[in-house]
Motif scaffolding. Structure first.
Motif, mmCIF file in Angstrom:
data_model
loop_
_atom_site.group_PDB
_atom_site.id
_atom_site.type_symbol
_atom_site.label_atom_id
_atom_site.label_comp_id
_atom_site.label_asym_id
_atom_site.label_seq_id
_atom_site.Cartn_x
_atom_site.Cartn_y
_atom_site.Cartn_z
ATOM 1 N N PHE B 99 60.700 -1.415 -28.690
ATOM 2 C CA PHE B 99 60.520 -0.782 -29.997
ATOM 3 C C PHE B 99 59.460 0.322 -29.957
ATOM 4 O O PHE B 99 58.599 0.356 -29.075
ATOM 5 C CB PHE B 99 60.154 -1.827 -31.031
ATOM 6 C CG PHE B 99 61.271 -2.787 -31.306
ATOM 7 C CD1 PHE B 99 62.250 -2.473 -32.233
ATOM 8 C CD2 PHE B 99 61.376 -3.981 -30.612
ATOM 9 C CE1 PHE B 99 63.295 -3.349 -32.482
ATOM 10 C CE2 PHE B 99 62.414 -4.862 -30.849
ATOM 11 C CZ PHE B 99 63.377 -4.544 -31.791
ATOM 12 N N GLN B 100 59.541 1.157 -30.968
ATOM 13 C CA GLN B 100 58.703 2.346 -31.060
ATOM 14 C C GLN B 100 57.204 2.032 -31.010
ATOM 15 O O GLN B 100 56.482 2.578 -30.203
ATOM 16 C CB GLN B 100 59.023 3.071 -32.367
ATOM 17 C CG GLN B 100 58.182 4.313 -32.579
ATOM 18 C CD GLN B 100 58.772 5.197 -33.659
ATOM 19 O OE1 GLN B 100 59.716 4.826 -34.337
ATOM 20 N NE2 GLN B 100 58.228 6.380 -33.809
ATOM 21 N N ASP B 101 56.745 1.113 -31.855
ATOM 22 C CA ASP B 101 55.297 0.860 -31.923
ATOM 23 C C ASP B 101 54.925 -0.330 -31.045
ATOM 24 O O ASP B 101 53.929 -0.984 -31.286
ATOM 25 C CB ASP B 101 54.881 0.626 -33.373
ATOM 26 C CG ASP B 101 55.620 -0.555 -33.982
ATOM 27 O OD1 ASP B 101 56.582 -1.022 -33.355
ATOM 28 O OD2 ASP B 101 55.233 -1.011 -35.061
ATOM 29 N N SER B 102 55.751 -0.619 -30.065
ATOM 30 C CA SER B 102 55.622 -1.754 -29.147
ATOM 31 C C SER B 102 55.905 -3.087 -29.843
ATOM 32 O O SER B 102 56.437 -3.995 -29.244
ATOM 33 C CB SER B 102 54.273 -1.812 -28.416
ATOM 34 O OG SER B 102 53.295 -2.469 -29.195
ATOM 35 N N ALA B 103 55.553 -3.178 -31.134
ATOM 36 C CA ALA B 103 55.836 -4.391 -31.915
ATOM 37 C C ALA B 103 55.420 -5.656 -31.182
ATOM 38 O O ALA B 103 56.105 -6.674 -31.223
ATOM 39 C CB ALA B 103 57.321 -4.459 -32.321
ATOM 40 N N LEU B 104 54.273 -5.585 -30.481
ATOM 41 C CA LEU B 104 53.719 -6.814 -29.896
ATOM 42 C C LEU B 104 53.196 -7.671 -31.037
ATOM 43 O O LEU B 104 52.770 -7.152 -32.066
ATOM 44 C CB LEU B 104 52.568 -6.483 -28.950
ATOM 45 C CG LEU B 104 52.907 -5.743 -27.654
ATOM 46 C CD1 LEU B 104 51.621 -5.439 -26.903
ATOM 47 C CD2 LEU B 104 53.856 -6.537 -26.780
ATOM 48 N N PHE B 105 53.195 -8.983 -30.844
ATOM 49 C CA PHE B 105 52.621 -9.859 -31.856
ATOM 50 C C PHE B 105 51.102 -9.867 -31.686
ATOM 51 O O PHE B 105 50.604 -10.261 -30.637
ATOM 52 C CB PHE B 105 53.167 -11.281 -31.703
ATOM 53 C CG PHE B 105 54.658 -11.376 -31.854
ATOM 54 C CD1 PHE B 105 55.300 -10.750 -32.912
ATOM 55 C CD2 PHE B 105 55.415 -12.082 -30.940
ATOM 56 C CE1 PHE B 105 56.676 -10.829 -33.061
ATOM 57 C CE2 PHE B 105 56.801 -12.173 -31.083
ATOM 58 C CZ PHE B 105 57.430 -11.549 -32.140
ATOM 59 N N PRO B 106 50.361 -9.448 -32.699
ATOM 60 C CA PRO B 106 48.902 -9.337 -32.533
ATOM 61 C C PRO B 106 48.230 -10.680 -32.307
ATOM 62 O O PRO B 106 47.128 -10.725 -31.772
ATOM 63 C CB PRO B 106 48.432 -8.688 -33.833
ATOM 64 C CG PRO B 106 49.549 -8.820 -34.785
ATOM 65 C CD PRO B 106 50.812 -8.927 -34.002
ATOM 66 N N TRP B 107 48.892 -11.778 -32.715
ATOM 67 C CA TRP B 107 48.251 -13.099 -32.600
ATOM 68 C C TRP B 107 48.518 -13.748 -31.244
ATOM 69 O O TRP B 107 48.085 -14.854 -30.991
ATOM 70 C CB TRP B 107 48.717 -14.013 -33.721
ATOM 71 C CG TRP B 107 50.205 -14.132 -33.797
ATOM 72 C CD1 TRP B 107 50.999 -14.995 -33.103
ATOM 73 C CD2 TRP B 107 51.084 -13.341 -34.600
ATOM 74 N NE1 TRP B 107 52.312 -14.786 -33.417
ATOM 75 C CE2 TRP B 107 52.399 -13.779 -34.333
ATOM 76 C CE3 TRP B 107 50.888 -12.296 -35.515
ATOM 77 C CZ2 TRP B 107 53.514 -13.219 -34.946
ATOM 78 C CZ3 TRP B 107 52.000 -11.737 -36.116
ATOM 79 C CH2 TRP B 107 53.291 -12.200 -35.830
ATOM 80 N N LYS B 108 49.272 -13.068 -30.398
ATOM 81 C CA LYS B 108 49.525 -13.610 -29.060
ATOM 82 C C LYS B 108 48.844 -12.745 -28.007
ATOM 83 O O LYS B 108 48.759 -11.527 -28.168
ATOM 84 C CB LYS B 108 51.039 -13.628 -28.781
ATOM 85 C CG LYS B 108 51.803 -14.738 -29.479
ATOM 86 C CD LYS B 108 53.262 -14.653 -29.074
ATOM 87 C CE LYS B 108 54.145 -15.620 -29.824
ATOM 88 N NZ LYS B 108 53.997 -17.010 -29.423
#
Ligand SMILES: Nc1ncnc2c1ncn2[C@@H]1O[C@H](COP(=O)(O)OP(=O)(O)O)[C@@H](O)[C@H]1O
Ligand SMILES: [Mg+2]
Lengths: 259, 275
Positions: B99-108
């Motif tokens: 995805f464009q904004d990486s869409a990493l989960f900030p809580w992981k």
């Protein structure tokens, strides 16, 4: 959060604030001690402190204090479990929200203090009616904050879960709930403050024990020093409670929050 | 559809079989007032096995829409997408998306983010750890596995996002403007890394960007979409071997040509911007 490295400078404003508080306390002291204001209406700070030490030392306060704390912990604990649990259920099965929302909204709309007489009829003037009232005061705030937080989950996170083929339940627990945590904790904090209102109010209305009971008793005895002391005590308890919730949140979330 | 193993045919002899076949795809949205918005119109694209294809086009022309349809995240109004042997009906293990904004989960942590898909598919721990090690190395992330996304630079985050997708070993990888949010120098590095990975793994990639020179630098083929309702306006084969030089005459020329074609398209008399 305020780091230890950033020592706050004492400003003129701080000095003025302290001076104002000191002047107020001094006025209370002098006004009551000189008899300019009747001690039915106001209490001298030294009397408040003396009264506090006295009711702790003679064992009056502690049992009442413990009863109030117990009522809050049980009522608030139940509200937390049910509020978050129901929030999760509604998120996993939107149909359950569709069904139950109208009932929850209706019960939430009732000013809780108005149903106290009913609660007393049903559950007596003891422990149980207080727990139920605190529960009702707190549960909806927690529920609706959980559900709102869940609904505000970023679209892109949901897409990631979908791409990795998470099931509905996996999506809720791995994505939606973690992202809803800030909102859940906001709900918990708001509910904590209202839980205190609930317990003090119900104990003042009808009870044989608790801080609220002591408060109304002190009032009927025209013991203003005790009234003032108890008000301060309740305030401190409430602040400590809210602070404790913030600490829990910090412990869970600080690692991944931008500092 | 996540049930069972998807049987991958050994299609050794059939080079002509496209890996992604986009057939007559249309997508019409309904806007807030209920009026139809024709986003993409009759898109036909065949992408060969191992090919790196970029889609470029003006902002809002429907690139993300097309990608999400191929990914199975969005339902088309009409048409069909075939990936490998299967018609796309919802997401699948075969299709990875960055995805464009990486869409990493900030809580992981980085590690937990990268392992997200493997954990969901209950891959054994030892296998997870081994793959993690490989992909941390591949994406130059070794040593950062216990950091949280907020502690990483934009480029690092994007690398972790790519690792999270590649570790699942998808048959095709779809990327929606993955480098648009990072600074220019980081973007150049990431592009070179992507080329290196593609040269090594030879997996099919559908890459979306609005940066023409990025598309030209990376791809075997660039597809230009017209403004909305978008159709395939033109197609450019980039027959230059990797590693490529950004100042390669041919690449510079083709970039200029695409830019010119975009301007021509945008200046067309039947301008759809005003409805
Ligand atoms: N959910 C939606 N509802 C209505 N219109 C949409 C929706 N999503 C996208 N669009 C419209 O479709 C067009 C294509 O969007 P998109 O695929 O995001 O373009 P791109 O990725 O090329 O910038 C845009 O004009 C956008 O406004
Ligand atoms: Mg887009």
């Amino acid at each position: 959060m305020e780091g230890k490295t950033k020592r706050k400078k004492i400003t003129i404003i701080n000095i003025l604030q302290i001076a104002t508080l000191a002047a107020l306390l001094l006025y209370m002291q002098i006004a009551v001690k000189t008899g300019a204001v009747s001690k039915v209406f106001l209490a001298a700070p030294t009397d408040i402190v003396r009264e506090g030490i006295e009711i702790i030392a003679d064992g009056t306060l502690i049992p009442h204090f413990l009863i109030s704390v117990e009522e809050i912990l049980v009522g608030y604990g139940l509200a937390t479990a049910v509020g978050i649990g129901l929030g999760i259920l509604w998120t996993i099965f939107p149909k359950t929200e569709e069904y139950a929302n109208v009932f929850c909204a209706a019960v939430m709309a009732i000013p809780k203090v108005a149903i106290l007489p009913l609660l007393i009829l049903w559950f007596g003037i003891g422990f149980l009616s207080k727990v139920v009232l605190i529960f009702l005061f707190a549960v909806f705030t927690i529920l609706y904050n959980t559900v709102t937080g869940a609904k505000q989950c970023k679209e892109s996170y949901l897409k990631v879960a979908k791409v990795f083929e998470a099931t509905n339940i996996e999506t809720v627990f791995t994505v939606i709930l973690p992202s809803a945590l800030p909102s859940v904790f906001n709900g918990l904090r708001l509910a904590a403050a209202t839980a205190f209102t609930g317990v003090v109010f119900s104990e003042m209305q009808s009870a044989k024990a608790g801080i609220g009971f002591l408060l109304s008793e002190a009032q009927s005895l025209l013991n203003s020093s005790r009234v003032f002391f108890l008000i301060i005590l309740i305030t401190v308890m409430s602040v400590v409670f809210v602070k404790a919730i913030s600490l829990v949140e910090y412990a869970i979330c600080h690692k991944w929050r931008r500092v | 559809m996540s049930l069972g193993l998807s049987i991958r045919r050994q299609n050794k002899g059939c080079e002509t079989m496209p890996d992604i076949k986009i057939k007559n795809i249309n997508k019409t949205y309904t806007d807030a007032s209920g009026a139809p918005v024709e986003a993409i119109k009759d898109i036909n694209i065949d992408i060969k096995d191992g090919e790196f294809v970029s889609i470029v086009g003006p902002s809002g022309c429907g690139k993300s829409t097309l990608l999400e349809i191929v990914a199975g995240l969005l339902e088309q109004t009409s048409g069909e997408v075939i990936v490998g042997d299967d018609t796309v009906k919802g997401t699948s293990r075969d299709i990875g998306v960055v995805f464009q904004d990486s869409a990493l989960f900030p809580w992981k942590t980085v590690k937990k983010n990268i392992l997200y898909g493997l954990e969901l598919s209950k891959v054994p721990r030892e296998e997870q750890e081994e793959k993690l090690k490989n992909y941390l190395e591949l994406m130059n992330l070794t040593g950062f596995e216990d950091k949280y996304p907020s502690q990483l630079s934009g480029g690092m985050r994007q690398r972790a996002g790519i690792a999270r997708t590649l570790i699942m070993d998808p048959k095709v990888t779809l990327m929606d403007e993955p480098f648009s949010a990072v600074d220019h120098l980081t973007r150049c590095t990431l592009q070179e890394e992507l080329v290196r990975i593609h040269e090594k793994e030879k997996k099919t990639v559908l890459f979306i960007t609005h940066d023409i020179s990025e598309a030209v630098f990376l791809s075997d083929r660039v597809i230009l979409l017209s403004p909305r309702p978008s159709v395939v306006q033109n197609e450019y084969k980039i027959n230059v071997k990797h590693p490529r030089s950004r100042s390669d005459d041919y690449l510079v020329q083709i970039t200029a040509r695409i830019v010119a074609d975009i301007n021509r398209g945008a200046a067309a008399p039947e301008n759809d911007y005003i409805i």
